[in-house]
Scaffold this motif. Structure first.
Motif, PDB file in Angstrom:
ATOM      1  N   SER A 130      27.535  58.157  21.061  1.00 41.19           N
ATOM      2  CA  SER A 130      27.665  56.705  21.011  1.00 41.19           C
ATOM      3  C   SER A 130      29.133  56.321  21.132  1.00 41.19           C
ATOM      4  N   VAL A 131      29.388  55.154  21.636  1.00 44.82           N
ATOM      5  CA  VAL A 131      30.764  54.690  21.796  1.00 44.82           C
ATOM      6  C   VAL A 131      31.382  54.484  20.416  1.00 44.82           C
ATOM      7  N   PRO A 132      32.532  55.129  20.136  1.00 44.64           N
ATOM      8  CA  PRO A 132      33.138  55.040  18.792  1.00 44.64           C
ATOM      9  C   PRO A 132      33.753  53.680  18.519  1.00 44.64           C
ATOM     10  N   GLY A 133      34.013  53.443  17.240  1.00 48.34           N
ATOM     11  CA  GLY A 133      34.594  52.164  16.836  1.00 48.34           C
ATOM     12  C   GLY A 133      35.990  51.938  17.357  1.00 48.34           C
ATOM     13  N   THR A 134      36.736  53.024  17.631  1.00 53.39           N
ATOM     14  CA  THR A 134      38.103  52.866  18.139  1.00 53.39           C
ATOM     15  C   THR A 134      38.117  52.241  19.530  1.00 53.39           C
ATOM     16  N   CYS A 135      37.007  52.322  20.243  1.00 58.16           N
ATOM     17  CA  CYS A 135      36.929  51.674  21.555  1.00 58.16           C
ATOM     18  C   CYS A 135      36.796  50.159  21.422  1.00 58.16           C
ATOM     19  N   CYS A 136      36.494  49.700  20.210  1.00 57.09           N
ATOM     20  CA  CYS A 136      36.378  48.259  19.960  1.00 57.09           C
ATOM     21  C   CYS A 136      37.534  47.740  19.116  1.00 57.09           C
ATOM     22  N   GLY A 137      38.535  48.613  18.891  1.00 58.49           N
ATOM     23  CA  GLY A 137      39.696  48.184  18.122  1.00 58.49           C
ATOM     24  C   GLY A 137      39.590  48.427  16.638  1.00 58.49           C
ATOM     25  N   TYR A 138      38.517  49.122  16.196  1.00 60.11           N
ATOM     26  CA  TYR A 138      38.364  49.439  14.779  1.00 60.11           C
ATOM     27  C   TYR A 138      39.200  50.673  14.429  1.00 60.11           C
ATOM     28  N   LEU A 139      39.727  50.697  13.196  1.00 66.32           N
ATOM     29  CA  LEU A 139      40.462  51.873  12.744  1.00 66.32           C
ATOM     30  C   LEU A 139      39.513  53.023  12.427  1.00 66.32           C
ATOM     31  N   ASN A 140      38.311  52.678  12.002  1.00 64.38           N
ATOM     32  CA  ASN A 140      37.303  53.683  11.669  1.00 64.38           C
ATOM     33  C   ASN A 140      36.547  54.087  12.936  1.00 64.38           C
ATOM     34  N   ARG A 141      36.683  55.326  13.333  1.00 66.83           N
ATOM     35  CA  ARG A 141      36.023  55.813  14.549  1.00 66.83           C
ATOM     36  C   ARG A 141      34.508  55.849  14.397  1.00 66.83           C
ATOM     37  N   GLN A 142      34.047  55.985  13.152  1.00 64.11           N
ATOM     38  CA  GLN A 142      32.605  56.067  12.914  1.00 64.11           C
ATOM     39  C   GLN A 142      31.920  54.701  12.909  1.00 64.11           C
ATOM     40  N   ALA A 143      32.695  53.644  12.951  1.00 66.30           N
ATOM     41  CA  ALA A 143      32.109  52.297  12.957  1.00 66.30           C
ATOM     42  C   ALA A 143      31.336  52.058  14.242  1.00 66.30           C
ATOM     43  N   THR A 144      30.365  51.177  14.181  1.00 65.40           N
ATOM     44  CA  THR A 144      29.531  50.862  15.343  1.00 65.40           C
ATOM     45  C   THR A 144      30.068  49.639  16.064  1.00 65.40           C
ATOM     46  N   CYS A 145      30.220  49.754  17.373  1.00 71.20           N
ATOM     47  CA  CYS A 145      30.673  48.612  18.169  1.00 71.20           C
ATOM     48  C   CYS A 145      29.527  47.618  18.316  1.00 71.20           C
ATOM     49  N   SER A 146      29.718  46.443  17.741  1.00 74.62           N
ATOM     50  CA  SER A 146      28.660  45.430  17.786  1.00 74.62           C
ATOM     51  C   SER A 146      28.706  44.586  19.052  1.00 74.62           C
ATOM     52  N   THR A 147      29.816  44.651  19.765  1.00 75.14           N
ATOM     53  CA  THR A 147      29.978  43.842  20.980  1.00 75.14           C
ATOM     54  C   THR A 147      30.274  44.758  22.163  1.00 75.14           C
ATOM     55  N   PRO A 148      29.257  45.113  22.956  1.00 75.82           N
ATOM     56  CA  PRO A 148      29.464  46.041  24.080  1.00 75.82           C
ATOM     57  C   PRO A 148      30.496  45.557  25.094  1.00 75.82           C
ATOM     58  N   SER A 149      30.619  44.235  25.236  1.00 71.80           N
ATOM     59  CA  SER A 149      31.544  43.728  26.253  1.00 71.80           C
ATOM     60  C   SER A 149      32.989  44.106  25.951  1.00 71.80           C
TER      61      SER A 149
END
Length: 232
Positions: free
Chosen positions: A154-173
């Motif tokens: 799954s796409v990690p949270g760091t791809c959405c700007g989160y510091l936690n890599r395990q976080a879930t990206c809620s906005t695919p865009s």
């Protein structure tokens, strides 16, 4: 001293002040680049990525020390110290010229190495280092977010700007619009190398001018001392 040597003294003071500022700026630039790339040390690639930042930092420190030495030598009006300062400026000119030529000649190869480094990290499955890249440069995956889909992750949270890599990206865009880290990392080095190249070239010209001025000042001091000895 005469009017001419007084003018040369003043010019050399101004030049050394500028050199002090340039030295500090180079130290800051090199330190920032080293800080941004410190995460590669754990992967064993730090030596390759840190080569230019270390050279920039060391060069900045040398410029600062030589400029400080020059200011003190002029203040003391010492022929020996001013002559030593002139020699140091010439050595600094040679070092900067060599570094600048190296950067100009090896620019393309170095950028290719930086792009390959991201590919190496991805292929070695060093996702923690990839997370630092994604957080630092605002990128995602090696060439894009689809890299994670291709390996069943799954796409990690760091791809959405989160510091936690395990976080879930809620906005695919958000992650879909982010470029790959390979391109962003190469662009980072491309921008910094342009600064280093043209700044280095400017510093080389600047050093040459200072060398000529310092040499003229040293000759003026020697002529004045010889004249005093002749009168004595």
């Amino acid at each position: 001293m005469g009017c001419l040597s007084g003018i040369v003294n003043f010019i050399l003071y101004i030049v050394n002040i500028v050199f002090l500022i340039v030295g500090v700026l180079l130290i800051v630039l090199g330190s920032i680049m080293l800080s941004d790339l410190s995460h590669f040390e754990a992967s064993g690639a730090g030596m390759n990525t840190n080569t230019i930042p270390i050279c920039v930092t060391v060069l900045g420190a040398l410029i600062f020390v030589v400029s400080f030495f020059g200011c003190y030598g002029i203040f003391r009006q010492s022929v020996c110290m001013t002559g030593a300062y002139t020699s140091m400026v010439f050595v600094l000119f040679i070092l900067q010229l060599v570094l600048t030529c190296w950067v100009f000649v090896n620019r393309s190869a170095f950028l290719g190495d930086m792009s390959n480094l991201v590919n190496l990290l991805w292929n070695s499955q060093d996702y923690s280092a990839m997370g630092v890249l994604e957080e630092t440069f605002g990128c995602c995956g090696e060439t894009g977010y689809t890299n994670y889909n291709n390996v069943g992750l799954s796409v990690p949270g760091t791809c959405c700007g989160y510091l936690n890599r395990q976080a879930t990206c809620s906005t695919p865009s958000v992650y879909q619009s982010r470029p790959g880290c390979s391109a962003k990392f190469e662009q980072f080095w491309n921008d910094n190398m342009d600064i280093i190249r043209w700044s280095g070239l400017g510093l080389c010209i600047f050093d040459l001018i200072v060398f000529l001025i310092a040499g003229a000042l040293t000759n003026c001091m020697r002529s004045q001392n010889a004249g005093r000895q002749g009168y004595a």
